[in-house]
Design a protein around this motif. Structure first.
Motif, mmCIF file in Angstrom:
data_model
loop_
_atom_site.group_PDB
_atom_site.id
_atom_site.type_symbol
_atom_site.label_atom_id
_atom_site.label_comp_id
_atom_site.label_asym_id
_atom_site.label_seq_id
_atom_site.Cartn_x
_atom_site.Cartn_y
_atom_site.Cartn_z
ATOM 1 N N GLU A 185 0.817 -1.216 0.000
ATOM 2 C CA GLU A 185 0.000 0.000 0.000
ATOM 3 C C GLU A 185 0.851 1.266 0.000
ATOM 4 O OE1 GLU A 185 0.951 -0.967 4.264
ATOM 5 O OE2 GLU A 185 0.371 -2.078 2.463
ATOM 6 N N ILE B 100 -5.231 -0.733 -13.287
ATOM 7 C CA ILE B 100 -6.168 -0.444 -12.189
ATOM 8 C C ILE B 100 -5.926 -1.389 -11.018
ATOM 9 C CG2 ILE B 100 -8.609 -0.542 -11.527
ATOM 10 C CD1 ILE B 100 -9.260 0.453 -14.358
ATOM 11 N N TYR C 70 -2.825 -0.362 -9.014
ATOM 12 C CA TYR C 70 -2.942 0.871 -8.228
ATOM 13 C C TYR C 70 -3.961 0.743 -7.095
ATOM 14 C CZ TYR C 70 -3.296 5.830 -7.109
ATOM 15 O OH TYR C 70 -3.290 7.045 -6.453
ATOM 16 N N TYR C 71 -5.100 0.133 -7.400
ATOM 17 C CA TYR C 71 -6.185 0.123 -6.417
ATOM 18 C C TYR C 71 -6.257 -1.162 -5.580
ATOM 19 C CZ TYR C 71 -7.968 4.325 -8.682
ATOM 20 O OH TYR C 71 -8.089 5.596 -9.194
#
Length: 346
Positions: A245, A301, A304-305
């Motif tokens: 994270e 995506i 990143y998420y």
């Protein structure tokens, strides 16, 4: 003869892409220095499977060029000999290309397999070049570009050595990746030029320019992506592999440019898809482009998420390299269609 040449060119293309895939896995696993020397691995044609092989021992036979790790340095055997009871400095030379002296069996064999794929791709392109000599009388371009691939593979191998000697310097990694795409483009050109049954597509005054621009943006995206990947690697060294994270908590400017350009890639290729379908131009490979972009965006995506799911990084790179190849082939098709269209009106 032409069909056999195309088959060999396609095999070469697949092997080059396997090298790209293997290289992506090397980056994902941090195995770039698994073999700290080149072209051998710790001085062996087949690398060791345990650390004991790389330790100095009494009454052990070594051959010239073989490597040991001693006091956190690499030592290279100067000749063939059998060790005595006491370590003899005169038999060994300190490895001076770099000071990286770590053995990890998984990293070593992942990097070694990457090099094996590179060697296979090199042999395939050499056979392709030799076969291309039969085309010299009727199509010199095929022969010249086939040998250009061989030169490119040799240069790529040298680049691989410089990457190792620099202990994975980011700029050299990027050049190494770009060179792989250049080789892909030349092989695709050979496949295209040797196809006697190339389907003639309809022409449109702006389509080839837009596809070429889209290809250029994809190349820029790949270059930016390697820089973002380097930033992530540096963050891993700082915060650790388990703190995913935090890897993109404070990204660089390149990340924001990379993400913004991805929107432009989607828009341009969406527009191309619309134009090709609206005017019934053919160019079926635009469908491949759209599929690849969808999966490419999806992996971006996810990284990143959802904090870099396993395999998402190499898959992202491989999809980008495949996208580059398909777009380049589309450029060749549109240029031929444009040329044929002009010829009709001469």
């Amino acid at each position: 003869m032409t069909e056999n040449f195309r088959k060999l060119a396609k095999i070469s293309l697949v092997l080059v892409y396997l090298v790209i895939i293997a290289g992506a896995v090397v980056r994902m696993t941090g195995s770039g220095m698994g073999c700290p020397d080149w072209p051998k691995c710790f001085g062996y044609y087949v690398p060791p499977t345990d650390a004991e092989t790389l330790r100095w021992k009494q009454k052990k036979e070594f051959r010239k060029g073989q490597v040991i790790i001693l006091n956190e340095t690499l030592r290279v055997a100067q000749k063939n000999f059998v060790t005595k009871e006491v370590f003899n400095e005169k038999n060994w030379e300190v490895y001076t290309k770099h000071n990286y002296a770590t053995f990890n069996v998984w990293h070593t064999w992942i990097e070694y397999i990457n090099r094996l794929f590179g060697a296979l791709a090199g042999l395939a392109t050499l056979f392709l070049a030799i076969f291309s000599l039969k085309f010299w009388q009727r199509n010199k371009k095929i022969t010249l570009f086939s040998w250009l691939v061989v030169i490119g593979m040799g240069f790529q191998a040298w680049l691989g050595a410089t990457v190792v000697y620099s202990v994975l310097e980011p700029v050299k990694i990027t050049i190494h990746m770009v060179m792989a795409l250049v080789i892909v483009a030349i092989i695709l050109y050979l496949i295209f030029k040797s196809d006697k049954q190339n389907k003639l597509h309809k022409s449109h005054k702006t389509i080839s320019t837009i596809i070429a621009g889209s290809l250029f943006i994809t190349l820029i995206q790949i270059i930016l992506g390697t820089q973002v990947r380097q930033f992530v690697d540096e963050q891993i060294d700082v915060v650790g592999e388990n703190a995913k994270e935090l890897w993109l908590l404070k990204p660089t400017l390149q990340f924001y440019i990379h993400r913004s350009l991805s929107i432009l890639v989607v828009l341009i290729n969406g527009y191309l898809f619309f134009k090709i379908k609206k005017y019934s131009l053919g160019f079926e490979k635009i469908n491949w482009v759209i599929y690849l972009i969808v999966f490419e965006v999806l992996t971006g995506i996810l990284m990143y998420y959802i904090e870099f799911p396993f395999g998402s990084q190499p898959l992202h790179l491989v999809l980008a390299s495949l996208l580059f190849g398909v777009q380049f082939y589309l450029v060749l098709e549109t240029l031929k269609a444009s040329k044929s269209h002009k010829t009709l009106y001469l």
